[in-house]
Design a protein around this motif. Structure first.
Motif, PDB file in Angstrom:
ATOM      1  N   LEU A   1       5.283 135.805   5.639  1.00 56.84           N
ATOM      2  CA  LEU A   1       4.365 135.685   6.776  1.00 56.84           C
ATOM      3  C   LEU A   1       3.411 134.510   6.602  1.00 56.84           C
ATOM      4  O   LEU A   1       2.668 134.160   7.503  1.00 56.84           O
ATOM      5  N   GLY A   2       3.441 133.950   5.396  1.00 56.26           N
ATOM      6  CA  GLY A   2       2.554 132.816   5.150  1.00 56.26           C
ATOM      7  C   GLY A   2       1.115 133.233   4.931  1.00 56.26           C
ATOM      8  O   GLY A   2       0.200 132.425   4.956  1.00 56.26           O
ATOM      9  N   ILE A   3       0.898 134.510   4.695  1.00 60.25           N
ATOM     10  CA  ILE A   3      -0.477 134.988   4.496  1.00 60.25           C
ATOM     11  C   ILE A   3      -0.938 134.676   3.078  1.00 60.25           C
ATOM     12  O   ILE A   3      -2.093 134.383   2.829  1.00 60.25           O
ATOM     13  N   CYS A   4       0.019 134.773   2.157  1.00 61.53           N
ATOM     14  CA  CYS A   4      -0.361 134.700   0.758  1.00 61.53           C
ATOM     15  C   CYS A   4      -0.086 133.307   0.226  1.00 61.53           C
ATOM     16  O   CYS A   4       0.769 133.117  -0.614  1.00 61.53           O
ATOM     17  N   ARG A   5      -0.815 132.371   0.716  1.00 59.12           N
ATOM     18  CA  ARG A   5      -0.636 131.018   0.202  1.00 59.12           C
ATOM     19  C   ARG A   5      -1.444 130.822  -1.057  1.00 59.12           C
ATOM     20  O   ARG A   5      -1.337 129.807  -1.701  1.00 59.12           O
ATOM     21  N   ARG A   6      -2.297 131.781  -1.395  1.00 61.52           N
ATOM     22  CA  ARG A   6      -3.165 131.580  -2.545  1.00 61.52           C
ATOM     23  C   ARG A   6      -3.112 132.795  -3.466  1.00 61.52           C
ATOM     24  O   ARG A   6      -2.728 133.884  -3.048  1.00 61.52           O
ATOM     25  N   VAL A   7      -3.501 132.561  -4.695  1.00 61.42           N
ATOM     26  CA  VAL A   7      -3.640 133.665  -5.634  1.00 61.42           C
ATOM     27  C   VAL A   7      -5.115 133.788  -5.996  1.00 61.42           C
ATOM     28  O   VAL A   7      -5.854 132.808  -5.945  1.00 61.42           O
ATOM     29  N   LEU A   8      -5.499 135.004  -6.344  1.00 59.45           N
ATOM     30  CA  LEU A   8      -6.875 135.256  -6.742  1.00 59.45           C
ATOM     31  C   LEU A   8      -6.851 135.506  -8.249  1.00 59.45           C
ATOM     32  O   LEU A   8      -6.049 136.304  -8.733  1.00 59.45           O
ATOM     33  N   VAL A   9      -7.699 134.814  -8.993  1.00 55.38           N
ATOM     34  CA  VAL A   9      -7.723 134.965 -10.444  1.00 55.38           C
ATOM     35  C   VAL A   9      -9.124 135.394 -10.873  1.00 55.38           C
ATOM     36  O   VAL A   9     -10.117 134.953 -10.305  1.00 55.38           O
ATOM     37  N   HIS A  10      -9.182 136.298 -11.870  1.00 49.53           N
ATOM     38  CA  HIS A  10     -10.459 136.785 -12.382  1.00 49.53           C
ATOM     39  C   HIS A  10     -10.604 136.384 -13.839  1.00 49.53           C
ATOM     40  O   HIS A  10      -9.640 136.412 -14.582  1.00 49.53           O
ATOM     41  N   ARG A  11     -11.814 136.056 -14.224  1.00 44.39           N
ATOM     42  CA  ARG A  11     -12.098 135.864 -15.643  1.00 44.39           C
ATOM     43  C   ARG A  11     -13.338 136.693 -15.943  1.00 44.39           C
ATOM     44  O   ARG A  11     -14.352 136.583 -15.242  1.00 44.39           O
ATOM     45  N   VAL A  12     -13.238 137.523 -16.971  1.00 44.29           N
ATOM     46  CA  VAL A  12     -14.319 138.457 -17.287  1.00 44.29           C
ATOM     47  C   VAL A  12     -14.942 138.063 -18.625  1.00 44.29           C
ATOM     48  O   VAL A  12     -14.247 137.952 -19.634  1.00 44.29           O
ATOM     49  N   ILE A  13     -16.262 137.843 -18.612  1.00 45.84           N
ATOM     50  CA  ILE A  13     -16.994 137.464 -19.828  1.00 45.84           C
ATOM     51  C   ILE A  13     -17.968 138.590 -20.153  1.00 45.84           C
ATOM     52  O   ILE A  13     -18.775 138.983 -19.305  1.00 45.84           O
ATOM     53  N   ASN A  14     -17.870 139.124 -21.385  1.00 45.61           N
ATOM     54  CA  ASN A  14     -18.646 140.307 -21.763  1.00 45.61           C
ATOM     55  C   ASN A  14     -19.838 139.954 -22.644  1.00 45.61           C
ATOM     56  O   ASN A  14     -19.710 139.172 -23.581  1.00 45.61           O
ATOM     57  N   LEU A  15     -20.977 140.568 -22.332  1.00 43.78           N
ATOM     58  CA  LEU A  15     -22.223 140.306 -23.058  1.00 43.78           C
ATOM     59  C   LEU A  15     -22.774 141.613 -23.607  1.00 43.78           C
ATOM     60  O   LEU A  15     -22.582 142.678 -23.017  1.00 43.78           O
ATOM     61  N   PHE A  16     -23.494 141.500 -24.714  1.00 49.22           N
ATOM     62  CA  PHE A  16     -24.131 142.692 -25.279  1.00 49.22           C
ATOM     63  C   PHE A  16     -25.459 142.300 -25.923  1.00 49.22           C
ATOM     64  O   PHE A  16     -25.569 141.239 -26.521  1.00 49.22           O
ATOM     65  N   GLY A  17     -26.442 143.197 -25.786  1.00 49.70           N
ATOM     66  CA  GLY A  17     -27.708 143.001 -26.483  1.00 49.70           C
ATOM     67  C   GLY A  17     -28.929 142.948 -25.572  1.00 49.70           C
ATOM     68  O   GLY A  17     -30.049 142.994 -26.054  1.00 49.70           O
ATOM     69  N   LYS A  18     -28.701 142.847 -24.268  1.00 53.83           N
ATOM     70  CA  LYS A  18     -29.819 142.876 -23.326  1.00 53.83           C
ATOM     71  C   LYS A  18     -29.435 143.764 -22.145  1.00 53.83           C
ATOM     72  O   LYS A  18     -28.253 143.995 -21.897  1.00 53.83           O
ATOM     73  N   GLY A  19     -30.426 144.231 -21.382  1.00 54.27           N
ATOM     74  CA  GLY A  19     -30.169 145.110 -20.241  1.00 54.27           C
ATOM     75  C   GLY A  19     -29.590 144.376 -19.051  1.00 54.27           C
ATOM     76  O   GLY A  19     -29.714 143.157 -18.928  1.00 54.27           O
ATOM     77  N   GLU A  20     -28.965 145.141 -18.157  1.00 48.66           N
ATOM     78  CA  GLU A  20     -28.306 144.551 -16.989  1.00 48.66           C
ATOM     79  C   GLU A  20     -29.302 143.797 -16.097  1.00 48.66           C
ATOM     80  O   GLU A  20     -29.038 142.677 -15.651  1.00 48.66           O
ATOM     81  N   ALA A  21     -30.460 144.418 -15.846  1.00 51.87           N
ATOM     82  CA  ALA A  21     -31.428 143.803 -14.937  1.00 51.87           C
ATOM     83  C   ALA A  21     -31.906 142.473 -15.502  1.00 51.87           C
ATOM     84  O   ALA A  21     -32.025 141.479 -14.785  1.00 51.87           O
ATOM     85  N   GLU A  22     -32.164 142.447 -16.801  1.00 53.18           N
ATOM     86  CA  GLU A  22     -32.659 141.231 -17.443  1.00 53.18           C
ATOM     87  C   GLU A  22     -31.612 140.122 -17.412  1.00 53.18           C
ATOM     88  O   GLU A  22     -31.917 138.953 -17.124  1.00 53.18           O
ATOM     89  N   ILE A  23     -30.369 140.498 -17.698  1.00 50.81           N
ATOM     90  CA  ILE A  23     -29.293 139.505 -17.667  1.00 50.81           C
ATOM     91  C   ILE A  23     -29.099 138.998 -16.240  1.00 50.81           C
ATOM     92  O   ILE A  23     -28.910 137.810 -16.003  1.00 50.81           O
ATOM     93  N   GLU A  24     -29.196 139.893 -15.271  1.00 52.54           N
ATOM     94  CA  GLU A  24     -28.988 139.477 -13.885  1.00 52.54           C
ATOM     95  C   GLU A  24     -30.113 138.569 -13.396  1.00 52.54           C
ATOM     96  O   GLU A  24     -29.872 137.648 -12.619  1.00 52.54           O
ATOM     97  N   ARG A  25     -31.336 138.836 -13.864  1.00 49.59           N
ATOM     98  CA  ARG A  25     -32.460 138.021 -13.455  1.00 49.59           C
ATOM     99  C   ARG A  25     -32.244 136.550 -13.833  1.00 49.59           C
ATOM    100  O   ARG A  25     -32.657 135.640 -13.130  1.00 49.59           O
ATOM    101  N   MET A  26     -31.553 136.331 -14.961  1.00 49.83           N
ATOM    102  CA  MET A  26     -31.256 134.962 -15.399  1.00 49.83           C
ATOM    103  C   MET A  26     -30.046 134.383 -14.661  1.00 49.83           C
ATOM    104  O   MET A  26     -29.651 133.242 -14.918  1.00 49.83           O
ATOM    105  N   ALA A  27     -29.423 135.180 -13.797  1.00 45.03           N
ATOM    106  CA  ALA A  27     -28.150 134.757 -13.194  1.00 45.03           C
ATOM    107  C   ALA A  27     -28.184 134.802 -11.678  1.00 45.03           C
ATOM    108  O   ALA A  27     -27.138 134.782 -11.034  1.00 45.03           O
ATOM    109  N   LEU A  28     -29.388 134.834 -11.104  1.00 51.62           N
ATOM    110  CA  LEU A  28     -29.475 134.993  -9.647  1.00 51.62           C
ATOM    111  C   LEU A  28     -28.776 133.847  -8.909  1.00 51.62           C
ATOM    112  O   LEU A  28     -28.219 134.032  -7.826  1.00 51.62           O
ATOM    113  N   ASP A  29     -28.796 132.650  -9.511  1.00 51.15           N
ATOM    114  CA  ASP A  29     -28.115 131.515  -8.872  1.00 51.15           C
ATOM    115  C   ASP A  29     -26.597 131.722  -8.871  1.00 51.15           C
ATOM    116  O   ASP A  29     -25.898 131.270  -7.970  1.00 51.15           O
TER     117      ASP A  29
END
Lengths: 421, 421
Positions: free
Chosen positions: A171-199
């Motif tokens: 059907l020509g719908i799937c002209r693209r593929v979606l790829v994920h890359r997952v990077i794991n962090l440990f040692g700080k809380g989610e809110a704190e890490i997210e605050r540094m990543a708002l951009d």
């Protein structure tokens, strides 16, 4: 193009069976660049099936239905689809022959109800089932596509891969593929890490960055589309670099790698060895380390000194030290780390002592109070943590183990490799 | 009364994470006599959340929402519920204080976004989260009830059990309860156990008896309905007695109790103490034992002698013995059990040595070959097992640990209690 997955079966909504088809289909659709917006599960009820299919067709371009194609009177997908599409059901001679052949091959009698499985909404294409009796259905309807597949996972997997994916590509719908890359962090809380990543996590930014937390490990998931995997990965790379620069030592690994794999990697890189001694984590650190294949080259072994007498007998700890500072103390953590490092002749000695709860078994200190100790050739450092008191015992044990493993990982991270020396 | 479960999170519809909350909630609701008709999963999209909640409120009396209560900008459940119900969000001082206290206890900074977690739709009741930052919501709205719970499974389980179930009971909706009693067996195969139970598992028999196997533990699940739990349990009791009489020593416990809890129970009953030494199971036995609250009175501690040098250094094993028989041998298992029993001054010494694979890391023997050793005041016994070779490493480790634990349990089962002496 966006999709909805509808899984049919009373065993799913009653909780008797876990629906895994929705996850599997979403992943495959995502890899084709089709975004799944909804999963719906429902029982074998006619009205509910009509309602669910109408809702799905009202909000998704592609609807994939799993289940309800069997020969019993509970199986309603065929007639419900025909009713919603406003077309009659017609018997397909080729499908009927295939079902008859299936029973002949297995030398089993075919019932009248099996004959119903050869009925299809007019205008639909038949998806052959090479491993079962229930054929699938492909129906283009009002600018929507409805795909019906049997609920048996291995039948669904095979038919989706071999017959649905090629049709979607055509059907020509799937002209693209979606790829994920997952990077794991440990040692700080989610809110704190997210605050540094708002951009990075801002809505509408490309590539898209999501953030999730699981057992105190925080994961960035970067998603990009491309004509192929290489192109998508190239889109992801600059964002991954920003994360590496910004979070440096917090990053423990990618994909399924958590702190344990991070430490195993540092041990392998440096050529250093490790020994552990655990009190409140009771062998969890040893267990996690020994689940990593190939760790035996670096991991000397460990002690679980659950009773106080074991600390004295196995490590030669001075009972007076325990008496003076208490068994959960920085001093005892340090002595344990030094003791196991020397007894097992390892480069690093790692120790945990603490109160994992529940409260009534202890009483000598607050539940969740944990001391970590790390003995290296140069020095012994300790760390005090409060992981409770409202957390359950197994969460405190898991967190304490992760923080201890991370302490050793961070130490090794700064060291050069011995292999190069 | 019928229910719909709505699980929110882009990681669910993308396929990154498997939704298990829907199944768990359906099962619990079913036990209360509430029929779940739909499960809906959707991503962190505002319009989709509004649409899904409206659809759910249009077709279910009770809507349970899981997820979307966190502190990030992806978390939309609070505002979407307020919008659908047509009420403003109001900050709750008690909830805010609880969130602040959570961060103070952990000595971690609280962000402005965490403050949003104290906002609730006007008219709702707050469900306290004793183990995380996200409180839940109970809202009666237009003859419907909406319950919002965090997506983290152990937070959801605890809050549903302790706060939602009592509220549902108070409403008088749950007139009938379904009660299950699960009896767990270990030490024989499922087919053999089932063959002895054909009269119990026959279709149509009341109370209904099901049989399932998980990690070599076989479970009988007896189910009965009643006006209350007492009535249902009385229906179950005679069948439970038949199982106890028939399977005696194979029964390790009920409910969540497996061999580990069985051994912990025997240790508590007899007043005996235990020490362990593990090679191929790498701390798994110690970890499982120390997950049982109160085990510290009986469990002296354990060694993980992963490297051969650790066996010599920690247990004083004769290197010549290892050389003569090989590290995976009855002789070494016996010496390890005796060594740890004496070093830790325990009544029982339990040892495991074996090859857990994968093949390439070993080569000294077949993958899955395991020797267990049990040293008692009277004698030392060993047991040879072949748990491979086609099983993966973690299955071999788990089976070896279970059989070892069961060996100690069966020994203690025959001993009188010291408490009575």
């Amino acid at each position: 193009m966006n999709a909805e997955i509808v899984t049919v079966g009373s065993e799913l909504v009653s909780g008797q069976k876990l629906d895994t088809n929705s996850q599997w289909l979403s992943t495959r659709l995502g890899d084709l660049g089709i975004v799944t917006r909804f999963h719906t599960s429902l029982g074998d009820d006619r009205e509910d099936n009509l309602a669910a299919l109408r809702v799905a067709l009202g909000r998704a371009d592609l609807v994939v239905v799993s289940g309800g194609l069997g020969p019993t009177q509970d199986d309603l997908t065929r007639e419900v689809l025909a009713e919603v599409a406003g077309v009659p059901l017609i018997e397909d001679p080729a499908a009927l022959a295939a079902i008859e052949a299936f029973f002949t091959r297995r030398d089993r009698p075919m019932t009248d109800r099996n004959r119903l499985q050869a009925l299809f909404p007019r205008g639909s294409e038949i998806l052959v089932n090479p491993v079962g009796t229930a054929p699938g259905i492909w129906l283009a309807y009002n600018d929507r596509i409805v795909v019906c597949l049997p609920g048996v996972p291995y039948e669904l997997y095979q038919m989706f891969t071999e017959q649905v994916v090629p049709r979607l590509r055509e059907l020509g719908i799937c002209r693209r593929v979606l790829v994920h890359r997952v990077i794991n962090l440990f040692g700080k809380g989610e809110a704190e890490i997210e605050r540094m990543a708002l951009d990075l996590t801002a809505r509408g930014r490309l590539p898209e960055v999501g953030i999730t937390a699981s057992d105190a490990t925080i994961s960035f998931r970067i998603t990009a589309a491309g004509r192929d995997e290489t192109e998508a990965l190239a889109v992801i790379e600059p964002t991954a670099q920003v994360i590496y620069e910004r979070y440096g030592p917090l990053i423990v690994g990618e994909g399924a790698a958590d702190v344990t794999e991070g430490l195993a990697g540092e041990l392998a890189r440096t050529g250093w060895t490790l020994a552990t001694v655990e009190s409140c984590t009771g062998g969890l650190i040893a267990h996690r380390l020994t689940r990593v294949p190939g760790i035996s080259a670096s991991y000397k072994g460990g002690l679980v000194t659950y009773a106080e007498s074991a600390k004295v007998a196995l490590l030669g700890l001075d009972p007076a030290l325990i008496k003076k500072h208490g068994v959960v103390s920085a001093e005892v953590a340090a002595a344990m780390a030094e003791g196991v490092r020397s007894r097992l002749e390892a480069d690093l000695g790692l120790a945990v002592t603490g109160f994992a709860g529940p409260a009534q078994s202890w009483g000598q200190g607050p539940v969740g109070l944990v001391f970590l100790g790390l003995a290296t050739p140069e020095e012994t450092t300790t760390r005090r943590m409060e992981l409770g008191p409202e957390q359950p015992r197994d969460v405190i044990q898991s967190r304490a183990a992760k923080h201890a493993i991370n302490m050793a990982r961070l130490d090794l991270r700064e060291r050069p490799s011995r292999h190069e020396a």
